[in-house]
Write an enzyme that holds these catalytic residues in place. Sequence first.
Site, PDB file in Angstrom:
ATOM      1  N   ASP A  25     -18.875 -27.890  35.351  1.00 57.69           N
ATOM      2  CA  ASP A  25     -18.358 -27.630  34.071  1.00 57.69           C
ATOM      3  C   ASP A  25     -18.589 -28.941  33.386  1.00 57.69           C
ATOM      4  O   ASP A  25     -17.787 -29.806  33.750  1.00 57.69           O
ATOM      5  CB  ASP A  25     -17.101 -27.146  34.024  1.00 57.69           C
ATOM      6  CG  ASP A  25     -16.203 -27.099  32.850  1.00 57.69           C
ATOM      7  OD1 ASP A  25     -16.826 -27.557  32.018  1.00 57.69           O
ATOM      8  OD2 ASP A  25     -15.071 -26.829  33.014  1.00 57.69           O
ATOM      9  N   LYS A  86     -20.247 -35.110  24.630  1.00 59.10           N
ATOM     10  CA  LYS A  86     -20.672 -33.846  24.664  1.00 59.10           C
ATOM     11  C   LYS A  86     -20.808 -33.200  23.265  1.00 59.10           C
ATOM     12  O   LYS A  86     -21.746 -32.691  22.877  1.00 59.10           O
ATOM     13  CB  LYS A  86     -19.822 -33.004  25.308  1.00 59.10           C
ATOM     14  CG  LYS A  86     -20.161 -31.565  25.637  1.00 59.10           C
ATOM     15  CD  LYS A  86     -19.353 -30.879  26.335  1.00 59.10           C
ATOM     16  CE  LYS A  86     -19.658 -29.168  26.111  1.00 59.10           C
ATOM     17  NZ  LYS A  86     -18.724 -28.523  27.210  1.00 59.10           N
ATOM     18  N   GLU A 181     -20.096 -21.064  29.044  1.00 55.00           N
ATOM     19  CA  GLU A 181     -18.389 -21.207  29.700  1.00 55.00           C
ATOM     20  C   GLU A 181     -17.750 -19.884  29.706  1.00 55.00           C
ATOM     21  O   GLU A 181     -17.468 -19.812  30.580  1.00 55.00           O
ATOM     22  CB  GLU A 181     -18.008 -22.397  28.731  1.00 55.00           C
ATOM     23  CG  GLU A 181     -18.635 -23.614  29.050  1.00 55.00           C
ATOM     24  CD  GLU A 181     -18.153 -24.521  28.018  1.00 55.00           C
ATOM     25  OE1 GLU A 181     -17.187 -24.570  26.997  1.00 55.00           O
ATOM     26  OE2 GLU A 181     -18.667 -25.897  28.035  1.00 55.00           O
TER      27      GLU A 181
HETATM   28 MG    MG Z   1     -13.453 -26.992  28.674  1.00 49.47          MG
END
Ligand code: MG
Length: 620
Positions: A25, A86, A181
């Site tokens: 992640d 990110k 995700e």
């Molecule tokens: Mg997150």
Amino acid sequence: MALLKILEPGQTIAPQQRRIALGIDLGTTNSLAATVRDGRAEVLQAPEGGVLLPSAVYYGADGLLTGRQALARLGDSPQNTLQSFKRMMGRGREDVAHSGYRLAKSEGGMLRFDTAAGEISPVQASAEILKALAAQGVETLGAELDGVVITVPAYFDDAQRQATKDAATLAGLKVLRLLNEPTAAAVAYGLDSGQEGVVAVYDLGGGTFDISILRLHRGVFEVMASGGDSALGGDDLDRAIVDWSVSELGLDEVSDTQYLLALAAARRVKESLSEQHQAGLEIFGQALSLSREQLEKLIQPLVKRSLRSCRRALRDAGVSSAQVEQVVLVGGSTRVPLVRAAVAEFFGREPLFSIDPDTVVAVGAAIQADVLVGNKPDQELLLLDVIPLSLGLETMGGLVERIISRNTTIPVAKSQEFTTYQDGQTAMAIHVLQGERELSADCRSLARFELRGIPPMVAGAARIQVTFQVDADGLLGVTAREQATGVQSSITIKPSYGLAEDEIASMLKASWEHAGKDLQARQLAEQRVSGQQLLQSLQNAIGADAGLLNADELQKLQAAMAELGNLLNVCEDSAALKGAIEALGRHSEAFAARRMDATISRALTGVSIDELDAGKVGES
Ligand code: MG
Ligand code: ADP
């Protein structure tokens, strides 16, 4: 139906050959890795303790640090301590309004941070985080990695996904798959082997809020819609507390540094109020006390904002909240009791919260990585995503022909036939566009390429098949093929920078707002194209058969053509243009009939039409 082939036929794996894979992640605030061992997913311990590695990299003159060690340098070296990169993956300088960092003036428009260790791209910084997590994996598992699954937000576009893959390559990792995700979170709860139905994933992290509506159908997840707010997260809750403190203490002005320190204090009190009902707060050198009720009042508007995004996503997915069978909570900020209560009320059911919301995405990625690396050859798991904005081509008149509509699940391939506009046209320009608007100028240009070598034919005779293909990672390939000769040309789209979710949102909003205007613009452009086509074909006919008209007729026809030509340039009313085009069509009907008769009689007398035409052109 096995849509995803993991092994070659006949190939099996002996137990001792078990392969090593990580689920990663790669978060905006925190990152972590997980793996499946002895059939169970486990989260890897970070070298600094705990499981979360802060997504921070320090690029100083004295070396490179990641995670908490990097954060420790924030105070003395803020410009060299990169965070939240990110958000800038696959983005150009002009995409990022205010990063707070010094940016390098690099060529190509790609964004780079100017640090003491040189110019650093968000891809490089992400690669450092990936390297740190991979090293942790190798150390914990005592073996080299065979592959990784990295999660990305469902709204990540081509460029952002490609940038994530580039970061993995830079870190020396083999990417088995990029996984959305929310899909990873649903897999972590084993929802993929449960009842068919609709699942909502509510992800409130540090700086972003994502809502995804998934549908499980025959063991396969499909992202029906994704939405959210790229500027809503735990950081906003912290800011609300700081702003409250400022007014509570009657402070007039606070420096940037004071504000930064206050944010850290606010974050601590916010996190303790998830457990306690009252907590003390040392802020701006003074002591305050905050109750959970007070906090809830402060953050209520932010929570409501997230629910508005939920409503929009449900509408995009075409389902009601009552049709949602499961709600999954992801992200550290879903620990806030008010958030959980609001989500439960909105969806009318208790959300799933038994897996730590900080690790649930990594756990799902690890389960998927275990399957993809080949440890479970009999398992079929294909996770489908959607494309965030429609993809199409520019056609004559600057119009957009949509090939794949937004929210279509991927992988997907769609073809459409196009034809040439002019006689003898041997090349065709292909302009690939992204967006919902009717005119190409209002959409985002992704790429341009050309199909050459089309055999010369009359306008409209060539058949050119254009195929759009979006692979499982969300990357787009476009192929154009002339059907008669098979000549083809193709391109893989890797735009130099991507769109943020809020830009997607604003493009969508613009498309709704302009829907009426766009329709008019489209109709006008269509009439202009058909008017030009009529004029072109009459011009050709006069060139070939002017002799079939007497001088008066020819002059009248040419005057009518000039009038339409003029009208096409100035008239903004598509209905009026349509009328004028039809009038000229009627005006030229007799001429067309005479040409038809002439053609027939020429054919009957056995004279070559080409010879006659050549003679006619010579005469006129
Ligand atoms: Mg997150
Ligand atoms: P991201 O996905 O952006 O990397 P995370 O999911 O790790 O972010 O969430 C980080 C956010 O969660 C931070 O704002 C942090 O303050 C918040 N958070 C973590 N634990 C708690 C808690 N117990 N109560 C409230 N907020 C929390």
